[in-house]
Design a protein around this motif. Sequence first.
Motif, PDB file in Angstrom:
ATOM      1  N   LYS A  65       0.539  -1.380  -0.048  1.00 19.48           N
ATOM      2  CA  LYS A  65       0.107  -0.080   0.009  1.00 19.48           C
ATOM      3  C   LYS A  65       0.654   1.211   0.244  1.00 19.48           C
ATOM      4  CE  LYS A  65      -3.571   2.195   2.769  1.00 19.48           C
ATOM      5  NZ  LYS A  65      -4.595   2.152   3.801  1.00 19.48           N
ATOM      6  N   GLU A  66       2.040   1.086   0.689  1.00 20.55           N
ATOM      7  CA  GLU A  66       2.693   2.404   0.688  1.00 20.55           C
ATOM      8  C   GLU A  66       3.607   2.785  -0.499  1.00 20.55           C
ATOM      9  OE1 GLU A  66       5.481   1.949   3.946  1.00 20.55           O
ATOM     10  OE2 GLU A  66       4.064   1.836   5.414  1.00 20.55           O
ATOM     11  N   THR A  67       3.919   1.713  -1.206  1.00 22.76           N
ATOM     12  CA  THR A  67       4.828   2.167  -2.536  1.00 22.76           C
ATOM     13  C   THR A  67       3.765   2.070  -3.626  1.00 22.76           C
ATOM     14  OG1 THR A  67       5.261  -0.319  -2.866  1.00 22.76           O
ATOM     15  CG2 THR A  67       6.728   0.935  -1.644  1.00 22.76           C
ATOM     16  N   GLY A  68       2.536   1.535  -3.222  1.00 19.89           N
ATOM     17  CA  GLY A  68       1.581   1.533  -4.388  1.00 19.89           C
ATOM     18  C   GLY A  68       2.165   0.501  -5.517  1.00 19.89           C
ATOM     19  N   LYS A  69       2.847  -0.411  -5.274  1.00 14.92           N
ATOM     20  CA  LYS A  69       3.383  -1.611  -6.241  1.00 14.92           C
ATOM     21  C   LYS A  69       3.207  -2.973  -5.769  1.00 14.92           C
ATOM     22  CE  LYS A  69       6.842   1.463  -8.029  1.00 14.92           C
ATOM     23  NZ  LYS A  69       6.186   1.562  -9.365  1.00 14.92           N
ATOM     24  N   MET A  70       3.175  -3.946  -6.692  1.00 19.82           N
ATOM     25  CA  MET A  70       2.866  -5.238  -6.370  1.00 19.82           C
ATOM     26  C   MET A  70       4.358  -5.977  -5.673  1.00 19.82           C
ATOM     27  SD  MET A  70       0.140  -7.380  -5.956  1.00 19.82           S
ATOM     28  CE  MET A  70      -0.998  -7.048  -7.213  1.00 19.82           C
ATOM     29  N   GLU A  71       4.371  -6.214  -4.369  1.00 22.97           N
ATOM     30  CA  GLU A  71       5.691  -6.671  -3.977  1.00 22.97           C
ATOM     31  C   GLU A  71       6.056  -7.819  -4.433  1.00 22.97           C
ATOM     32  OE1 GLU A  71       7.725  -5.413  -1.171  1.00 22.97           O
ATOM     33  OE2 GLU A  71       6.957  -3.676  -1.914  1.00 22.97           O
ATOM     34  N   ALA A  72       5.200  -9.156  -4.729  1.00 21.54           N
ATOM     35  CA  ALA A  72       5.524 -10.106  -5.023  1.00 21.54           C
ATOM     36  C   ALA A  72       4.502 -10.746  -6.006  1.00 21.54           C
ATOM     37  CB  ALA A  72       5.506 -11.023  -4.115  1.00 21.54           C
ATOM     38  N   ALA A  73       4.624 -11.811  -6.846  1.00 21.70           N
ATOM     39  CA  ALA A  73       3.613 -12.399  -7.638  1.00 21.70           C
ATOM     40  C   ALA A  73       4.046 -13.836  -8.077  1.00 21.70           C
ATOM     41  CB  ALA A  73       3.448 -11.406  -8.953  1.00 21.70           C
ATOM     42  N   LYS A  74       3.771 -14.675  -6.910  1.00 18.02           N
ATOM     43  CA  LYS A  74       4.338 -16.021  -7.358  1.00 18.02           C
ATOM     44  C   LYS A  74       3.386 -16.839  -7.887  1.00 18.02           C
ATOM     45  CE  LYS A  74       6.433 -18.463  -4.049  1.00 18.02           C
ATOM     46  NZ  LYS A  74       6.561 -19.089  -2.838  1.00 18.02           N
ATOM     47  N   GLY A  75       3.747 -18.045  -8.445  1.00 13.25           N
ATOM     48  CA  GLY A  75       2.981 -18.978  -8.951  1.00 13.25           C
ATOM     49  C   GLY A  75       3.202 -19.009 -10.444  1.00 13.25           C
ATOM     50  N   VAL A  76       2.845 -20.160 -10.939  1.00 17.07           N
ATOM     51  CA  VAL A  76       3.046 -20.613 -12.378  1.00 17.07           C
ATOM     52  C   VAL A  76       1.633 -21.206 -13.084  1.00 17.07           C
ATOM     53  CG1 VAL A  76       5.687 -21.204 -11.720  1.00 17.07           C
ATOM     54  CG2 VAL A  76       3.757 -22.928 -11.880  1.00 17.07           C
ATOM     55  N   ASN A  77       1.907 -20.929 -14.345  1.00 20.34           N
ATOM     56  CA  ASN A  77       0.666 -21.459 -15.382  1.00 20.34           C
ATOM     57  C   ASN A  77       1.003 -22.506 -16.293  1.00 20.34           C
ATOM     58  OD1 ASN A  77      -1.081 -21.781 -17.152  1.00 20.34           O
ATOM     59  ND2 ASN A  77      -1.891 -19.453 -17.281  1.00 20.34           N
ATOM     60  N   ILE A  78       0.698 -23.578 -16.116  1.00 16.41           N
ATOM     61  CA  ILE A  78       0.975 -25.108 -16.791  1.00 16.41           C
ATOM     62  C   ILE A  78      -0.041 -25.174 -17.549  1.00 16.41           C
ATOM     63  CG2 ILE A  78       1.883 -27.179 -16.660  1.00 16.41           C
ATOM     64  CD1 ILE A  78       2.884 -26.621 -13.766  1.00 16.41           C
ATOM     65  N   THR A  79       0.180 -25.402 -19.030  1.00 13.82           N
ATOM     66  CA  THR A  79      -0.840 -26.009 -19.822  1.00 13.82           C
ATOM     67  C   THR A  79      -0.635 -27.511 -20.066  1.00 13.82           C
ATOM     68  OG1 THR A  79      -0.596 -23.694 -21.104  1.00 13.82           O
ATOM     69  CG2 THR A  79      -1.796 -25.662 -22.150  1.00 13.82           C
ATOM     70  N   LEU A  80      -1.724 -28.142 -19.478  1.00 11.47           N
ATOM     71  CA  LEU A  80      -1.482 -29.620 -19.551  1.00 11.47           C
ATOM     72  C   LEU A  80      -2.664 -30.117 -20.848  1.00 11.47           C
ATOM     73  CD1 LEU A  80      -2.860 -30.276 -15.735  1.00 11.47           C
ATOM     74  CD2 LEU A  80      -0.495 -29.952 -16.770  1.00 11.47           C
ATOM     75  N   GLY A  81      -2.146 -31.323 -21.093  1.00 17.20           N
ATOM     76  CA  GLY A  81      -2.833 -31.904 -22.433  1.00 17.20           C
ATOM     77  C   GLY A  81      -1.749 -31.632 -23.570  1.00 17.20           C
ATOM     78  N   LEU A  82      -0.627 -30.918 -23.555  1.00 16.21           N
ATOM     79  CA  LEU A  82       0.032 -30.676 -24.729  1.00 16.21           C
ATOM     80  C   LEU A  82       0.963 -31.834 -24.871  1.00 16.21           C
ATOM     81  CD1 LEU A  82       1.013 -26.800 -24.220  1.00 16.21           C
ATOM     82  CD2 LEU A  82      -0.656 -27.726 -25.716  1.00 16.21           C
ATOM     83  N   PRO A  83       1.637 -32.020 -26.010  1.00 19.09           N
ATOM     84  CA  PRO A  83       2.551 -32.977 -26.470  1.00 19.09           C
ATOM     85  C   PRO A  83       4.032 -32.643 -25.740  1.00 19.09           C
ATOM     86  CG  PRO A  83       2.274 -31.928 -28.349  1.00 19.09           C
ATOM     87  CD  PRO A  83       0.955 -31.457 -27.526  1.00 19.09           C
ATOM     88  N   ILE A  84       4.046 -31.299 -25.449  1.00 17.38           N
ATOM     89  CA  ILE A  84       5.331 -30.791 -25.078  1.00 17.38           C
ATOM     90  C   ILE A  84       5.081 -30.234 -23.638  1.00 17.38           C
ATOM     91  CG2 ILE A  84       6.038 -30.527 -27.234  1.00 17.38           C
ATOM     92  CD1 ILE A  84       5.625 -27.493 -27.168  1.00 17.38           C
ATOM     93  N   ILE A  85       6.063 -29.672 -22.816  1.00 16.14           N
ATOM     94  CA  ILE A  85       6.001 -29.183 -21.738  1.00 16.14           C
ATOM     95  C   ILE A  85       5.911 -27.443 -21.862  1.00 16.14           C
ATOM     96  CG2 ILE A  85       7.244 -28.488 -19.387  1.00 16.14           C
ATOM     97  CD1 ILE A  85       8.391 -31.416 -19.869  1.00 16.14           C
ATOM     98  N   ARG A  86       4.950 -26.808 -21.436  1.00 18.90           N
ATOM     99  CA  ARG A  86       4.870 -25.205 -21.282  1.00 18.90           C
ATOM    100  C   ARG A  86       4.654 -24.789 -19.933  1.00 18.90           C
ATOM    101  NH1 ARG A  86       0.363 -21.272 -20.949  1.00 18.90           N
ATOM    102  NH2 ARG A  86       1.748 -19.471 -20.774  1.00 18.90           N
ATOM    103  N   VAL A  87       5.490 -24.195 -19.368  1.00 14.13           N
ATOM    104  CA  VAL A  87       5.145 -23.631 -17.896  1.00 14.13           C
ATOM    105  C   VAL A  87       5.513 -22.085 -17.911  1.00 14.13           C
ATOM    106  CG1 VAL A  87       5.842 -23.412 -15.487  1.00 14.13           C
ATOM    107  CG2 VAL A  87       6.048 -25.740 -16.719  1.00 14.13           C
ATOM    108  N   SER A  88       4.430 -21.570 -17.462  1.00 18.10           N
ATOM    109  CA  SER A  88       4.530 -19.705 -17.505  1.00 18.10           C
ATOM    110  C   SER A  88       4.378 -19.063 -16.255  1.00 18.10           C
ATOM    111  CB  SER A  88       3.466 -19.348 -18.633  1.00 18.10           C
ATOM    112  OG  SER A  88       3.460 -17.594 -18.649  1.00 18.10           O
ATOM    113  N   VAL A  89       5.217 -17.894 -16.126  1.00 22.82           N
ATOM    114  CA  VAL A  89       4.691 -17.020 -15.025  1.00 22.82           C
ATOM    115  C   VAL A  89       3.300 -16.738 -14.949  1.00 22.82           C
ATOM    116  CG1 VAL A  89       7.203 -16.041 -14.917  1.00 22.82           C
ATOM    117  CG2 VAL A  89       5.504 -15.047 -16.275  1.00 22.82           C
ATOM    118  N   ASP A  90       2.772 -16.521 -13.774  1.00 24.40           N
ATOM    119  CA  ASP A  90       1.324 -16.257 -13.827  1.00 24.40           C
ATOM    120  C   ASP A  90       0.914 -14.616 -13.543  1.00 24.40           C
ATOM    121  OD1 ASP A  90      -1.544 -16.862 -14.159  1.00 24.40           O
ATOM    122  OD2 ASP A  90      -1.701 -16.774 -11.921  1.00 24.40           O
ATOM    123  N   HIS A  91       1.783 -13.895 -14.177  1.00 24.81           N
ATOM    124  CA  HIS A  91       1.496 -12.440 -14.103  1.00 24.81           C
ATOM    125  C   HIS A  91       1.892 -11.713 -15.400  1.00 24.81           C
ATOM    126  CE1 HIS A  91       5.909 -11.797 -14.544  1.00 24.81           C
ATOM    127  NE2 HIS A  91       6.186 -12.577 -13.364  1.00 24.81           N
TER     128      HIS A  91
END
Length: 367
Positions: A306-332
């Motif tokens: 609240k003091e800086t008016g910014k997001m301090e952290a944004a953890k977590g990943v986004n994985i697409t399941l069902g693909l023939p290859i591996i795809r992982v992404s940041v969730d921001h």
Amino acid sequence: MESANNLNNVSTPRPLGRGKGEGLLPILAITMGDPAGIGPEIILKSLLIDETYEQCRPLVTGDAKVMEWTAQKLGYPINIRPIKEVSEARFEKGTLDVIDLECIDMSTFKPGVVQEQCGHAAFISVTKAIELAMNGDVDGTVTAPLNKEALHKAGHNFDGHTEIYAHYTGTKKYAMLLADDYLRIIHVSTHVSLREACDRVKKSRIIEVTELIDDACRQFGIEHPHIGIAGLNPHSSEGGLFGWEEAQEIIPAVEELKGRGFNVEGPVPPDSLFAKARCGKFDGCVAMYHDQGHIAFKVCGFQWNKETGKMEAAKGVNITLGLPIIRVSVDHGTAFDVACQGVAAPDALLLSIDYATKMAINRKSKK
């Protein structure tokens, strides 16, 4: 997402696996993302950490000039090495191998601004990574954030990464998985209206995504995943008082899954499912629509100052399941407001690399 963290005080995510088994470490293609956003910065920060090279062999698909410009502007001690083929990569800490697509005109490039050329650059960075994975040149892909407006300005009319991957891999059945510590959430539907999302709550789709998250959990090393399946309506309809979807679609799906040997529970009232999962009761959760899962996930993983008016952290990943290859992404997102200012935290990208490494090792062990 913007952060007050700098390179020297990165909070390292909980390790999922370090790729120290037999054979060579997995090769991961990391896409540049929209170059006007924080993608180049968080990639450079992640690849300046010793641990990254202890778990995988990373390279970047994108524009070498953008990566070099970012490194010089932020004063990061890393050498940018343009290459054309994976076979040319050295995978040495301190030297960033970039499959150079030469897609940005630096004379007109502006960080923090939506630009057509940046949307196109992000797009071909992704399609190149997909090509490398489909050809077996890399073991998995990790994506930095792109900007949908810039993507569409460039004439690439996809909703996002997931749809690009599905199209170029010919995948018809796929789903989005959000993951961070104990909280792992898959969705019955994502980018559709709330009205349509309710219509998509069908027994067959619930079974399909439950199979996907069960398999994903096993790839993460969980031998007997316990999956919680959310209700759609308040209190999971309270025996039919608040809706009919539970009785007609969700409960039949749960019963069939149990009959097939899956360790599932549901429908669990959505206002309690995710709180229980966060504390370890469930290894995975099935959300019925986009915001049902995303709100719970981001309340846990995103921290606003609240003091800086910014997001301090944004953890977590986004994985697409069902693909023939591996795809992982940041969730921001691309966080244009703090692009190339040296304040973006690479936590989510480091976690994405962790997950991609673990999945690549698991797939190799099964061959």
